[in-house]
Design an enzyme around this catalytic site. Structure first.
Site, PDB file in Angstrom:
ATOM      1  CG  HIS A   1      -3.958  -1.320  -2.024  1.00  0.00           C
ATOM      2  ND1 HIS A   1      -4.464  -0.042  -1.973  1.00  0.00           N
ATOM      3  CD2 HIS A   1      -3.668  -1.661  -0.736  1.00  0.00           C
ATOM      4  CE1 HIS A   1      -4.478   0.378  -0.720  1.00  0.00           C
ATOM      5  NE2 HIS A   1      -3.997  -0.585   0.045  1.00  0.00           N
TER       6      HIS A   1
ATOM      7  CB  SER B   1      -0.938   0.007   1.215  1.00  0.00           C
ATOM      8  OG  SER B   1      -0.199  -0.065   2.430  1.00  0.00           O
TER       9      SER B   1
ATOM     10  CE  LYS C   1      -7.369  -0.312   0.537  1.00  0.00           C
ATOM     11  NZ  LYS C   1      -8.282  -0.821   1.596  1.00  0.00           N
TER      12      LYS C   1
END
Length: 390
Positions: free
Chosen positions: A201, A173, A232
């Protein structure tokens, strides 16, 4: 409040302020015109009105809240459908919803590990993975970042008895680099270990169809425990763990953050279902994002900016010192641009950075504005250095 507590709070605050690590929340108003290059809305779905409509319809149909935990009366048909869709996306037999990514990692590690488990984690893993190991009380060792040789060394030296679990982020991240999933899986297999990957992610962004850096490319035999988040790239909220039926049943029985938490609001589950539909129907979002990443890296290189080795939407500029990062972030804010100013202890000392994130929703003009502002930061810094010289 007893005086001892007042003293404790004041001392902790003073220590953090003195170290230059004080964090402050910023209240973002949509009317302020600020360009957001700090969030994780990689596909631009968080602001899509179709997700908002789906969430509103889900709330009208099922109610605003889950009312109870999944194991009492809170597990609704919309939750069941979402779990099935997430399992299909990742190529796993089953998936289990959690309210947040942090809870998914805590729950999985707490349920799978105990003091007899030997845990091997990448040194740059997310805080939730490190905290999950502590919660489980597992014997934890951390290998050098992305260093398969160091992992191999630790696995070889570890006693043979007991269960072993290798744990890694999929996309890291703060750096944006992607783990070597095949290499991790091979090392785990050689030493009789399971592999757990947090693809927070990568989900929605990487893979052939947005199934992440693990997904269907690395099956359940390679990665038995797969974690993904929904807040996300998918633009909603919550998380899940995907794997075998036996794994999901085990987590259902023993993962305390799942057992003792009210179910995810059904409207959120409905919004995520709409996001999954759009992920499949609109591959141009991922193509647009890839184009923006390539353009940013090309032009940032021309400007001489300190790029990291990332091909994902996370594009950190490692500036080194916290004061320098905060100065650049303030200059960018003057231009109406919000980026993440990341300092110790989130990253190691001397590795402070601007964490710039790109989204398919960014326009060409917004990317122009970011690059112009970064060029201005560099020029201002150069000018300040020249004026300070004798």
């Amino acid at each position: 409040m007893p005086e001892a507590w007042n003293t404790y709070l004041a001392e902790r605050a003073a220590t953090r302020r003195h170290a230059g690590r004080w964090r402050q929340r910023r209240t973002r108003r949509l009317s302020d015109g600020c360009r957001d290059f700090a969030g994780n809305d990689y596909l631009g779905l968080a602001g899509d009105p179709r997700l908002a409509d789906a969430q509103a319809e889900g709330a009208r149909r099922y109610g605003a809240g889950g009312r109870a935990s999944h194991l009492v009366s809170g597990h609704l048909e919309v939750h069941e459908e979402l779990e099935q869709r997430l399992a299909a996306l990742t190529g796993r037999p089953a998936a289990l919803l959690f309210s947040t990514g942090y809870m998914a990692n805590l729950g999985a590690l707490q349920a799978l590990c105990d003091p007899d488990t030997r845990l091997f984690q990448d040194r740059l893993n997310h805080a939730s993975l490190l905290d999950g190991a502590r919660l489980a009380g597992a014997r934890s060792r951390r290998f050098h970042h992305a260093d398969l040789g160091d992992l191999e060394r630790l696995l070889t030296r570890a006693p043979a008895e007991g269960r072993r679990l290798v744990v890694s982020d999929g996309v890291f991240s703060m750096d944006g680099d992607v783990a070597d999933i095949a290499g991790l899986a091979a090392a785990a297999r050689r030493h009789g270990a399971w592999l757990m990957v947090d693809d927070a992610h990568g989900l929605g962004v990487l893979g052939e169809a947005g199934d992440g850096c693990v997904g269907r490319a690395h099956g359940i035999d390679a990665v038995p425990v797969l974690v993904g988040t929904l807040g996300k790239a998918l633009g909603s909220a919550g998380a899940f763990v995907a794997g075998s039926e036996a794994l999901v049943e085990h987590l259902t029985q023993f993962a305390r953050p799942y057992v003792y938490t009210t179910a995810q609001p059904p409207g959120v589950a409905a919004a995520t279902l709409k996001a999954l539909q759009l992920l499949e129907a609109e591959p141009e979002r991922r193509s647009r994002l890839a184009m923006l990443i390539a353009r940013f890296r090309r032009e940032a290189t021309t400007l001489g900016l300190p790029l990291a080795a990332s091909t994902t939407p996370i594009q950190p500029l490692v500036l080194g010192e916290s004061q320098r990062v905060m100065a650049w972030a303030a200059w960018l804010a003057e231009r109406g641009i919000m980026v993440g100013a990341i300092r110790e202890p989130t990253v190691p000392r001397g590795q402070a950075r601007l964490r710039i994130t790109l989204s398919a929703a960014h326009t060409d003009n917004e990317l122009d504005a970011l690059l112009d502002a970064l060029a201005d930061c560099k020029a201002r810094e150069t000018l300040a250095g020249a004026e300070a010289s004798p």
